[in-house]
Design a protein around this motif. Structure first.
Motif, PDB file in Angstrom:
ATOM      1  N   GLU A  90       0.877  -1.179   0.000  1.00  0.00           N
ATOM      2  CA  GLU A  90       0.000   0.000   0.000  1.00  0.00           C
ATOM      3  C   GLU A  90       0.912   1.226   0.000  1.00  0.00           C
ATOM      4  O   GLU A  90       1.259   1.762   1.035  1.00  0.00           O
ATOM      5  CB  GLU A  90      -0.906  -0.022   1.242  1.00  0.00           C
ATOM      6  N   TRP A  94      -1.541   5.831   3.597  1.00  0.00           N
ATOM      7  CA  TRP A  94      -2.274   4.871   4.429  1.00  0.00           C
ATOM      8  C   TRP A  94      -1.407   3.687   4.815  1.00  0.00           C
ATOM      9  O   TRP A  94      -1.621   3.066   5.853  1.00  0.00           O
ATOM     10  CB  TRP A  94      -3.549   4.424   3.718  1.00  0.00           C
TER      11      TRP A  94
ATOM     12  N   MET B   1      14.644  16.171   3.584  1.00  0.00           N
ATOM     13  CA  MET B   1      14.665  15.112   2.565  1.00  0.00           C
ATOM     14  C   MET B   1      13.492  15.249   1.601  1.00  0.00           C
ATOM     15  O   MET B   1      12.439  14.626   1.790  1.00  0.00           O
ATOM     16  CB  MET B   1      14.577  13.751   3.232  1.00  0.00           C
ATOM     17  N   PRO B   2      13.611  16.056   0.603  1.00  0.00           N
ATOM     18  CA  PRO B   2      12.457  16.294  -0.260  1.00  0.00           C
ATOM     19  C   PRO B   2      12.277  15.248  -1.341  1.00  0.00           C
ATOM     20  O   PRO B   2      11.372  15.371  -2.144  1.00  0.00           O
ATOM     21  CB  PRO B   2      12.783  17.667  -0.864  1.00  0.00           C
ATOM     22  N   GLU B   3      13.149  14.240  -1.380  1.00  0.00           N
ATOM     23  CA  GLU B   3      13.030  13.246  -2.451  1.00  0.00           C
ATOM     24  C   GLU B   3      11.677  12.555  -2.366  1.00  0.00           C
ATOM     25  O   GLU B   3      11.175  12.253  -1.311  1.00  0.00           O
ATOM     26  CB  GLU B   3      14.151  12.229  -2.369  1.00  0.00           C
ATOM     27  N   ARG B   4      11.166  12.308  -3.489  1.00  0.00           N
ATOM     28  CA  ARG B   4       9.808  11.799  -3.571  1.00  0.00           C
ATOM     29  C   ARG B   4       9.830  10.300  -3.741  1.00  0.00           C
ATOM     30  O   ARG B   4      10.594   9.776  -4.554  1.00  0.00           O
ATOM     31  CB  ARG B   4       9.199  12.443  -4.809  1.00  0.00           C
ATOM     32  N   ASN B   5       9.101   9.602  -2.989  1.00  0.00           N
ATOM     33  CA  ASN B   5       8.781   8.193  -3.167  1.00  0.00           C
ATOM     34  C   ASN B   5       9.590   7.407  -4.190  1.00  0.00           C
ATOM     35  O   ASN B   5       9.209   7.290  -5.350  1.00  0.00           O
ATOM     36  CB  ASN B   5       7.288   8.115  -3.531  1.00  0.00           C
ATOM     37  N   ASP B   9       9.728  -0.704  -5.634  1.00  0.00           N
ATOM     38  CA  ASP B   9       9.114  -1.990  -5.298  1.00  0.00           C
ATOM     39  C   ASP B   9       7.594  -1.914  -5.324  1.00  0.00           C
ATOM     40  O   ASP B   9       6.926  -2.800  -4.857  1.00  0.00           O
ATOM     41  CB  ASP B   9       9.571  -2.434  -3.926  1.00  0.00           C
ATOM     42  N   THR B  12       3.186  -4.050  -7.326  1.00  0.00           N
ATOM     43  CA  THR B  12       1.876  -4.581  -6.972  1.00  0.00           C
ATOM     44  C   THR B  12       1.004  -3.489  -6.377  1.00  0.00           C
ATOM     45  O   THR B  12      -0.164  -3.388  -6.700  1.00  0.00           O
ATOM     46  CB  THR B  12       2.018  -5.715  -5.952  1.00  0.00           C
ATOM     47  N   GLY B  13       1.618  -2.675  -5.534  1.00  0.00           N
ATOM     48  CA  GLY B  13       0.847  -1.653  -4.846  1.00  0.00           C
ATOM     49  C   GLY B  13       0.244  -0.646  -5.794  1.00  0.00           C
ATOM     50  O   GLY B  13      -0.938  -0.337  -5.720  1.00  0.00           O
ATOM     51  N   ARG B  16      -2.660  -1.809  -7.894  1.00  0.00           N
ATOM     52  CA  ARG B  16      -3.912  -1.891  -7.187  1.00  0.00           C
ATOM     53  C   ARG B  16      -4.435  -0.496  -6.855  1.00  0.00           C
ATOM     54  O   ARG B  16      -5.601  -0.201  -7.034  1.00  0.00           O
ATOM     55  CB  ARG B  16      -3.725  -2.686  -5.912  1.00  0.00           C
ATOM     56  N   ALA B  17      -3.522   0.363  -6.413  1.00  0.00           N
ATOM     57  CA  ALA B  17      -3.962   1.676  -5.964  1.00  0.00           C
ATOM     58  C   ALA B  17      -4.459   2.504  -7.137  1.00  0.00           C
ATOM     59  O   ALA B  17      -5.324   3.355  -6.998  1.00  0.00           O
ATOM     60  CB  ALA B  17      -2.823   2.393  -5.253  1.00  0.00           C
ATOM     61  N   GLY B  31      -5.992   1.827   0.286  1.00  0.00           N
ATOM     62  CA  GLY B  31      -6.165   3.176   0.802  1.00  0.00           C
ATOM     63  C   GLY B  31      -6.504   3.137   2.278  1.00  0.00           C
ATOM     64  O   GLY B  31      -5.943   2.341   3.015  1.00  0.00           O
ATOM     65  N   PRO B  32      -7.438   3.979   2.695  1.00  0.00           N
ATOM     66  CA  PRO B  32      -7.836   3.970   4.110  1.00  0.00           C
ATOM     67  C   PRO B  32      -8.299   2.593   4.546  1.00  0.00           C
ATOM     68  O   PRO B  32      -8.161   2.224   5.716  1.00  0.00           O
ATOM     69  CB  PRO B  32      -8.996   4.958   4.153  1.00  0.00           C
ATOM     70  N   THR B 161      -6.479   8.249  -3.026  1.00  0.00           N
ATOM     71  CA  THR B 161      -6.593   7.677  -1.692  1.00  0.00           C
ATOM     72  C   THR B 161      -6.286   8.695  -0.609  1.00  0.00           C
ATOM     73  O   THR B 161      -6.469   8.429   0.553  1.00  0.00           O
ATOM     74  CB  THR B 161      -5.625   6.498  -1.557  1.00  0.00           C
ATOM     75  N   SER B 162      -5.801   9.862  -1.007  1.00  0.00           N
ATOM     76  CA  SER B 162      -5.449  10.827   0.024  1.00  0.00           C
ATOM     77  C   SER B 162      -6.671  11.577   0.521  1.00  0.00           C
ATOM     78  O   SER B 162      -6.590  12.357   1.451  1.00  0.00           O
ATOM     79  CB  SER B 162      -4.420  11.810  -0.517  1.00  0.00           C
TER      80      SER B 162
END
Lengths: 122, 178
Positions: A90, A94, B1-5, B9, B12-13, B16-17, B31-32, B161-162
């Motif tokens: 995820e 979240w 640390m402003p590096e983004r995600n 890996d 899969t996430g 789905r997201a 999500g929630p 999802t936010s």
């Protein structure tokens, strides 16, 4: 039970919760460093399991039942790997909040573990 | 640390997201919903192991309390499985169970306050779940809100999802029937 270790584990878990909570607040998923943090907490919990089992093997007994004591120790060890996997799949804020939940639960379990060993609560 | 995600890996996430799949069911646990599933999972394990232990070792002490704990465990387990499996049927089942859960918490909570003598030992739902930081009371409410927000058919809502608001009732699409 080894009280310093219990306290250290609870504090580490709460720190991890705050850290991941910050990530969630900034709308970020868990990252490598968070997983390193989870690894540290997991390592501490494995150490706690070992210490607990050794003390049982030496013939010491928790104030409450031994079955409960061991199941709590095992539950504590399972906490971080479980939420770590959940947050891996995820990749949103979240996922970070999930780790927060797991870490807080782990800290609460430490309080219960202390009660079970010392016989304060039940 | 402003590096983004650094999303190396997240294969899969993200799949789905991103929510490109047709079934709205998968989304129940993302999500929630992921947080919700985690909490329900934790409470399933907690309530189940607790009631199993108590029922097997000292059933006579507080039979009512222990049986109620076991009932709570079953409800939690059912909702967890429904959320993970997803789909419209599971969503409705989970919705009904969350309602039952809320009813259970309120009933048992009131019951323990009115007639404490019936409960020599605590249940998960005693005093509205006070011993568990009131999470047993918050969970079903959150669950009901979350399940209501879900699309009733496979149609996709490009819902990031936010979004955290509980403004689920603006799209009163109503029960889409079957």
């Amino acid at each position: 039970m080894l009280t310093p270790l219990t306290v250290a584990l609870a504090v580490a878990a709460l720190a991890l919760a705050a850290w991941c909570g910050h990530a969630a607040y900034r709308d970020q998923p868990t990252k490598d460093w968070h997983f390193a943090g989870m690894a540290v907490v997991t390592a501490l919990s494995v150490l706690q399991l070992v210490v607990g089992v050794v003390r049982l093997a030496r013939g010491e007994e928790p104030a409450d039942s031994t079955v409960i004591f061991v199941s709590y120790l095992v539950g504590v060890v399972c906490c971080m790997p479980a939420v770590g996997l959940l947050s891996l799949s995820e990749r949103t804020r979240w996922g970070s909040l999930t780790v927060v939940a797991g870490a807080v639960v782990l800290a609460v379990l430490q309080v219960r573990l202390y009660d079970i060993w010392e016989g304060v609560g039940a | 640390m402003p590096e983004r995600n650094g999303d190396t890996d997240g294969s899969t996430g993200t799949a789905r997201a991103a929510g490109t799949t047709g079934d709205g069911g998968r989304r129940l646990a993302s999500g929630p919903g992921r947080l919700l599933v985690t909490l329900y999972g934790i409470f399933t394990v907690g309530a189940a192991s607790r009631s199993l232990y108590q029922l097997s070792t000292r059933f006579d002490e507080a039979p009512l309390a222990y049986v109620l704990s076991a009932v709570a465990a079953v409800v939690y387990a059912f909702i967890t499985v429904a959320l993970v499996r997803g789909g419209e049927g599971a969503r409705r089942a989970a919705l009904a169970c969350c309602g039952a859960e809320l009813l259970g918490v309120l009933t048992v909570g009131t019951w323990t306050l009115v007639e404490p003598s019936a409960f020599p030992d605590a249940t998960v739902w005693s005093d509205y779940g006070m011993g568990y930081l009131f999470i047993p009371l918050v969970l079903p409410v959150t669950g009901l809100l979350w399940l209501r927000r879900q699309p009733t058919d496979g149609s996709e809502r490009t819902d990031t999802t936010s979004r955290t608001g509980t403004t689920g009732r603006t799209d009163g699409t109503g029960p889409a029937g079957r």
